[in-house]
Motif scaffolding. Sequence first.
Motif, PDB file in Angstrom:
ATOM      1  N   LEU A 112       0.961  -1.393   0.160  1.00 54.35           N
ATOM      2  CA  LEU A 112       0.032  -0.048   0.040  1.00 54.35           C
ATOM      3  C   LEU A 112       0.843   1.216   0.016  1.00 54.35           C
ATOM      4  O   LEU A 112       0.571   2.003  -0.593  1.00 54.35           O
ATOM      5  CB  LEU A 112      -0.989  -0.155   1.105  1.00 54.35           C
ATOM      6  CG  LEU A 112      -2.136  -0.982   1.253  1.00 54.35           C
ATOM      7  CD1 LEU A 112      -2.903  -0.964   2.317  1.00 54.35           C
ATOM      8  CD2 LEU A 112      -2.935  -0.433   0.040  1.00 54.35           C
ATOM      9  N   GLY A 113       2.100   1.140   0.726  1.00 52.55           N
ATOM     10  CA  GLY A 113       2.951   2.520   0.893  1.00 52.55           C
ATOM     11  C   GLY A 113       3.409   2.495  -0.556  1.00 52.55           C
ATOM     12  O   GLY A 113       3.636   3.671  -1.093  1.00 52.55           O
ATOM     13  N   LEU A 124       0.882   9.674   2.456  1.00 50.41           N
ATOM     14  CA  LEU A 124       0.248   8.362   2.755  1.00 50.41           C
ATOM     15  C   LEU A 124       1.246   7.145   2.743  1.00 50.41           C
ATOM     16  O   LEU A 124       0.970   6.148   3.585  1.00 50.41           O
ATOM     17  CB  LEU A 124      -0.721   8.220   1.305  1.00 50.41           C
ATOM     18  CG  LEU A 124      -1.809   7.024   1.405  1.00 50.41           C
ATOM     19  CD1 LEU A 124      -2.867   7.128   2.877  1.00 50.41           C
ATOM     20  CD2 LEU A 124      -2.734   7.147   0.408  1.00 50.41           C
ATOM     21  N   PHE A 125       2.092   7.319   1.856  1.00 44.76           N
ATOM     22  CA  PHE A 125       3.368   6.270   1.818  1.00 44.76           C
ATOM     23  C   PHE A 125       3.664   6.029   3.329  1.00 44.76           C
ATOM     24  O   PHE A 125       3.801   4.965   3.808  1.00 44.76           O
ATOM     25  CB  PHE A 125       4.419   6.675   1.151  1.00 44.76           C
ATOM     26  CG  PHE A 125       5.577   6.012   0.954  1.00 44.76           C
ATOM     27  CD1 PHE A 125       6.039   4.717   0.895  1.00 44.76           C
ATOM     28  CD2 PHE A 125       6.635   7.028   1.183  1.00 44.76           C
ATOM     29  CE1 PHE A 125       6.977   4.193   1.112  1.00 44.76           C
ATOM     30  CE2 PHE A 125       7.859   6.448   1.248  1.00 44.76           C
ATOM     31  CZ  PHE A 125       8.223   4.850   1.287  1.00 44.76           C
ATOM     32  N   TYR A 126       4.161   7.154   3.716  1.00 41.38           N
ATOM     33  CA  TYR A 126       4.782   7.241   5.088  1.00 41.38           C
ATOM     34  C   TYR A 126       3.977   6.579   6.333  1.00 41.38           C
ATOM     35  O   TYR A 126       4.231   5.891   7.164  1.00 41.38           O
ATOM     36  CB  TYR A 126       5.326   8.470   5.544  1.00 41.38           C
ATOM     37  CG  TYR A 126       6.665   8.977   4.899  1.00 41.38           C
ATOM     38  CD1 TYR A 126       7.616   8.073   5.398  1.00 41.38           C
ATOM     39  CD2 TYR A 126       6.878  10.004   4.231  1.00 41.38           C
ATOM     40  CE1 TYR A 126       8.829   8.302   4.530  1.00 41.38           C
ATOM     41  CE2 TYR A 126       7.855  10.186   3.542  1.00 41.38           C
ATOM     42  CZ  TYR A 126       8.949   9.463   3.798  1.00 41.38           C
ATOM     43  OH  TYR A 126      10.134   9.825   3.144  1.00 41.38           O
ATOM     44  N   GLN A 127       2.642   7.024   6.206  1.00 43.77           N
ATOM     45  CA  GLN A 127       1.609   6.773   7.119  1.00 43.77           C
ATOM     46  C   GLN A 127       1.423   4.827   6.843  1.00 43.77           C
ATOM     47  O   GLN A 127       1.310   4.406   8.032  1.00 43.77           O
ATOM     48  CB  GLN A 127      -0.004   7.396   6.627  1.00 43.77           C
ATOM     49  CG  GLN A 127      -0.679   7.404   7.435  1.00 43.77           C
ATOM     50  CD  GLN A 127      -0.307   8.395   8.503  1.00 43.77           C
ATOM     51  OE1 GLN A 127       0.347   9.349   8.097  1.00 43.77           O
ATOM     52  NE2 GLN A 127      -0.632   8.371  10.036  1.00 43.77           N
ATOM     53  N   MET A 131       2.840   1.974  10.142  1.00 44.66           N
ATOM     54  CA  MET A 131       2.010   1.101  10.728  1.00 44.66           C
ATOM     55  C   MET A 131       2.812  -0.515  10.665  1.00 44.66           C
ATOM     56  O   MET A 131       2.773  -1.213  11.401  1.00 44.66           O
ATOM     57  CB  MET A 131       0.639   0.826   9.804  1.00 44.66           C
ATOM     58  CG  MET A 131      -0.335   1.538  10.694  1.00 44.66           C
ATOM     59  SD  MET A 131      -1.860   0.839  10.025  1.00 44.66           S
ATOM     60  CE  MET A 131      -2.186   2.211   9.034  1.00 44.66           C
ATOM     61  N   ARG A 132       3.511  -0.522   9.229  1.00 42.99           N
ATOM     62  CA  ARG A 132       4.141  -1.690   8.942  1.00 42.99           C
ATOM     63  C   ARG A 132       5.276  -1.743  10.156  1.00 42.99           C
ATOM     64  O   ARG A 132       5.616  -3.060  10.621  1.00 42.99           O
ATOM     65  CB  ARG A 132       4.727  -1.535   7.733  1.00 42.99           C
ATOM     66  CG  ARG A 132       5.724  -2.792   7.196  1.00 42.99           C
ATOM     67  CD  ARG A 132       6.037  -2.614   5.938  1.00 42.99           C
ATOM     68  NE  ARG A 132       7.173  -3.757   5.603  1.00 42.99           N
ATOM     69  CZ  ARG A 132       8.154  -3.668   5.254  1.00 42.99           C
ATOM     70  NH1 ARG A 132       8.950  -2.495   5.578  1.00 42.99           N
ATOM     71  NH2 ARG A 132       9.093  -4.663   5.225  1.00 42.99           N
ATOM     72  N   GLU A 133       6.048  -0.620  10.337  1.00 43.85           N
ATOM     73  CA  GLU A 133       7.037  -0.754  11.549  1.00 43.85           C
ATOM     74  C   GLU A 133       6.563  -1.624  12.772  1.00 43.85           C
ATOM     75  O   GLU A 133       7.480  -2.163  13.358  1.00 43.85           O
ATOM     76  CB  GLU A 133       7.555   0.615  11.815  1.00 43.85           C
ATOM     77  CG  GLU A 133       8.997   1.027  12.136  1.00 43.85           C
ATOM     78  CD  GLU A 133       9.987   0.348  11.455  1.00 43.85           C
ATOM     79  OE1 GLU A 133       9.766   0.211  10.321  1.00 43.85           O
ATOM     80  OE2 GLU A 133      10.864  -0.030  12.058  1.00 43.85           O
ATOM     81  N   LYS A 134       5.279  -1.234  13.116  1.00 45.88           N
ATOM     82  CA  LYS A 134       4.869  -1.849  14.256  1.00 45.88           C
ATOM     83  C   LYS A 134       4.785  -3.493  14.036  1.00 45.88           C
ATOM     84  O   LYS A 134       5.127  -4.032  14.948  1.00 45.88           O
ATOM     85  CB  LYS A 134       3.481  -1.435  14.574  1.00 45.88           C
ATOM     86  CG  LYS A 134       3.404   0.188  15.136  1.00 45.88           C
ATOM     87  CD  LYS A 134       2.037   0.306  15.608  1.00 45.88           C
ATOM     88  CE  LYS A 134       1.902   1.849  15.768  1.00 45.88           C
ATOM     89  NZ  LYS A 134       0.499   2.367  15.571  1.00 45.88           N
ATOM     90  N   VAL A 135       4.381  -4.027  12.990  1.00 51.73           N
ATOM     91  CA  VAL A 135       4.354  -5.191  12.777  1.00 51.73           C
ATOM     92  C   VAL A 135       5.962  -5.773  12.705  1.00 51.73           C
ATOM     93  O   VAL A 135       6.032  -7.115  13.227  1.00 51.73           O
ATOM     94  CB  VAL A 135       3.611  -5.753  11.452  1.00 51.73           C
ATOM     95  CG1 VAL A 135       3.697  -7.189  11.307  1.00 51.73           C
ATOM     96  CG2 VAL A 135       2.333  -4.999  11.401  1.00 51.73           C
ATOM     97  N   GLU A 185     -10.528   4.730   4.275  1.00 54.88           N
ATOM     98  CA  GLU A 185     -11.318   6.006   3.694  1.00 54.88           C
ATOM     99  C   GLU A 185     -10.344   6.605   2.534  1.00 54.88           C
ATOM    100  O   GLU A 185     -10.846   6.836   1.692  1.00 54.88           O
ATOM    101  CB  GLU A 185     -11.577   6.792   4.652  1.00 54.88           C
ATOM    102  CG  GLU A 185     -12.550   6.385   5.712  1.00 54.88           C
ATOM    103  CD  GLU A 185     -13.995   6.911   5.190  1.00 54.88           C
ATOM    104  OE1 GLU A 185     -14.376   7.780   5.037  1.00 54.88           O
ATOM    105  OE2 GLU A 185     -14.807   5.816   4.646  1.00 54.88           O
ATOM    106  N   VAL A 186      -9.164   6.981   3.069  1.00 51.17           N
ATOM    107  CA  VAL A 186      -8.133   7.556   1.934  1.00 51.17           C
ATOM    108  C   VAL A 186      -8.046   6.871   0.791  1.00 51.17           C
ATOM    109  O   VAL A 186      -8.232   7.308  -0.559  1.00 51.17           O
ATOM    110  CB  VAL A 186      -6.786   8.015   2.417  1.00 51.17           C
ATOM    111  CG1 VAL A 186      -6.131   8.933   1.632  1.00 51.17           C
ATOM    112  CG2 VAL A 186      -7.089   8.630   3.885  1.00 51.17           C
ATOM    113  N   PHE A 187      -7.507   5.659   1.050  1.00 56.90           N
ATOM    114  CA  PHE A 187      -7.300   4.647  -0.245  1.00 56.90           C
ATOM    115  C   PHE A 187      -8.373   4.407  -0.801  1.00 56.90           C
ATOM    116  O   PHE A 187      -8.617   4.370  -2.332  1.00 56.90           O
ATOM    117  CB  PHE A 187      -6.751   3.494   0.217  1.00 56.90           C
ATOM    118  CG  PHE A 187      -5.164   3.261   0.438  1.00 56.90           C
ATOM    119  CD1 PHE A 187      -4.602   3.341  -0.846  1.00 56.90           C
ATOM    120  CD2 PHE A 187      -4.797   3.426   1.680  1.00 56.90           C
ATOM    121  CE1 PHE A 187      -3.036   3.309  -0.669  1.00 56.90           C
ATOM    122  CE2 PHE A 187      -3.240   3.317   1.511  1.00 56.90           C
ATOM    123  CZ  PHE A 187      -2.392   3.426   0.546  1.00 56.90           C
TER     124      PHE A 187
END
Lengths: 359, 145
Positions: A112-113, A124-127, A131-135, A185-187
């Motif tokens: 998605l990023g 949006l990419f950074y957003q 999230m991925r970083e948490k995983v 929503e954004v995507f």
Amino acid sequence: MANRSVVPFGPQHPVLPEPIHLDLVLEDEKIVEAIPKIGYVHRGLEKLVEKRDFNDFVYIAERTCGICSFMHGMGYVEAMERIFDAEIPPRAKYLRTIWCEMSRIHSHLLWLGLLADGFGFEALFYQCWRMREKVLDMFEEATGGRVIFSVNKIGGVLKDMPKEMLAKFVHNFNEIEKELKDLTEVFLTDYSVESRLRGVGILTRDDAIRLGAAGPMMRASGISIDTRSIGYAAYEDIDFDIVTSNDCDSYARCEVRIKEIFQSIEIIRQAVEKIPGGEISIDIKGNPKGEAFTRVEQPRGEAIYYCRANGTKFLERFRIRTPTFANLTPMLYTLKGAELADVPLLILTIDPCISCTER
Amino acid sequence: MASIMKFTSFALKNLFSKPVTKNYPAEEREYPARARGSLQCKIEDCIFCGMCQRKCPSGAITVDRKARQWSIDRMGCVQCENCVNHCPKSCLKMDVHYSEPDYNKVVTTLEGPPVAPKPELTPEKIAELKAAAAAKKAAAAKAKE
Ligand code: SF4
Ligand code: SF4
């Protein structure tokens, strides 16, 4: 007839995460043909199976790819377990399922990023990657690795996750889910995103079947096939519906992947609830003899693993059919007739993993 | 119009919140206990059996039994932990911290402490050992009865 020109594209390109080269034959701005070339990152991993002990080869198998590394390792060990006809402890199966789904979540968030980056929406990419970083942090806590996990062994898994850790992960995933809902929503409804995705790269249901698409690319064309439903690891005990869409365009592929993230979070919740206690691995003795296939649903689609053993500690043959390889033909098909500006996006929508494809 | 502004709430939130990234390296990162950073060897316990060398999928470890040397190519190591799982003396361990970056591929060599010389066997010592063995045998025979 308009003038034709050839524009070389890749293997180094700002939007491409992977080295693929395309010769794009253009008529004005329209693509009439795309000729692919791969082979920049071939490492000969399959051949290495003849020189490494079959037990240690799992560390090489999982290095086929840096994104779906867990599932590559798992595909290999499941094939070997079939040769040994070994039944692994149920807890190990559940742990594998959880790690598989975590891999899917981080892979889809990565994609998605990259997609956002592909159409120029950097924020949006950074957003997504935040999230991925948490995983990845969770992976590091559970397995010790952020990208390559090295927790599979023939006969089970090497590391267990205690109850508190599982509870903490579920809590973290609930948070991620909340955040992702806003991002969805954004995507899916933002005007600028929609204008880049809607109606771009149409692959009809019939074409998807004819060209042999795999994974989300196929499911976005309305075909409801998911290898998880044939049951490997602990998927037999898990309830889930296959995510599909009938729009057949880039927007549909984005939608399918986003929905799959929610589905994965749900699968993790179920698995944590149902996970039994007990052993996490069994000892496997002797050398393998025979051959076996396994099929695994990777984030990018179905991957097939084949092992042939001859009774020594070195295998005779190991083979992977990766989903990206299956998706290259549909990709070339969608490129024909597309605008030059949409090429990066169309390549991205198959979620290419050229490094897996070349091994 | 509203559909253009979907991202605004994120943008505003990000504008007024603390950065997510760390001020590394000024701020230390805390690694989880299971993190696989770099391989450490407790050389005093090593028996130079060479198991780690045989098990390493990337061939990063070399063990020289004669010279009592254990060496690792840190940049060749892929932190798979296979050697740690197979060392019979449990002298290998994964440290959570990564190894230092370098311009060259350095090989770290550790040398084991010299083995204590074997005590010389004098005739008295031999007699003593024999007596001890005979006593043990007698004790075992007695226990059997
Ligand atoms: S396996 Fe352990 S004891 Fe054997 S050589 Fe390696 S470090 Fe030493
Ligand atoms: S951690 Fe893996 S790659 Fe590194 S020395 Fe040990 S066996 Fe070799």
